[in-house]
Design an enzyme around this catalytic site. Sequence first.
Site, PDB file in Angstrom:
ATOM      1  CG  ASP A 256      -1.986   1.019   1.212  1.00 37.43           C
ATOM      2  OD1 ASP A 256      -2.437   1.371   0.106  1.00 37.43           O
ATOM      3  OD2 ASP A 256      -2.402   1.476   2.291  1.00 37.43           O
TER       4      ASP A 256
ATOM      5  CD  GLU B 182      -4.225   8.045  -4.225  1.00 41.59           C
ATOM      6  OE1 GLU B 182      -4.533   9.145  -3.732  1.00 41.59           O
ATOM      7  OE2 GLU B 182      -3.684   7.128  -3.570  1.00 41.59           O
TER       8      GLU B 182
END
Length: 278
Positions: A82, A134
């Site tokens: 992450d 992202e």
Amino acid sequence: MPLVTLSNVLQPALKQGHAVAGLVTLGWEDMRAYVAAAEAENCPVILQAGPGCREHTPLPVLGKMFRHLAESASVPVVAHLDHGYTFDDCKEALESGFTSLMFDGSRKPLQQNIDETAAIAEMAHAAGISCEGEIGFVGYADGEASAGTDPQEAAQFARETGVDAMAISVGNVHLQQDKDGGLDEPRIRAIQALTDTPLVIHGGSGVPMAQRTSLARTSNICKFNIGTELRMAFGAALRDAVNSDDSRFDRNQILKDTHDPLVAATRTVLRAFKGEDT
């Protein structure tokens, strides 16, 4: 069963109308509880090693921990990096046995974010694993402000990077301790009208439970990251365990007392993402 990739769990979620939880881990106690909860709910789970986790435990060790849990689990488990901020972060995770890499170039100009994410996706796919990127910036409660995702930019990002999942900024924020917020559903619908890439919500702890379930079943959001909510549950259980007897000093005995409360809290999180027929 062995570790699986992010695509292995998100593509069925996209087709069947449910979502998968990306659970932020900090150590053995929480990752073990997360897998136990997923087994109890009979659903896949994504174990996530974020920057805080990696500061405490090296990636090669985390990879072995995730793999050990997956191999003895009865449900699919994803080992997910992450917020990898550099190519080297992602390369080390790949070499450590992770099956999914999230590269976060969201603070960078659009074309730079696209180019760098595409390179990570290419590396991941060559190794047979998945990549999340992202677009737009998801801010932090009491910290950096968010920059909402532009639907046209999201479509370009998905098309030019080839990512398997795309994190978007639609009113979500990291580290939110309450559920008073809510996601911008018109923006979500506008994004999914332009791309069929599975969508990801970071900062899922701040999303009301009813909206989590609704979006899991009716939108292309296939992954919700949950960290703060479960860290709070772990912290409360740990305080209770320590304060129950001031003569206790064995950390293993104390930490064992966090397991059942954390499993229960995690099961509540996981149930919200199930489809109507599960």
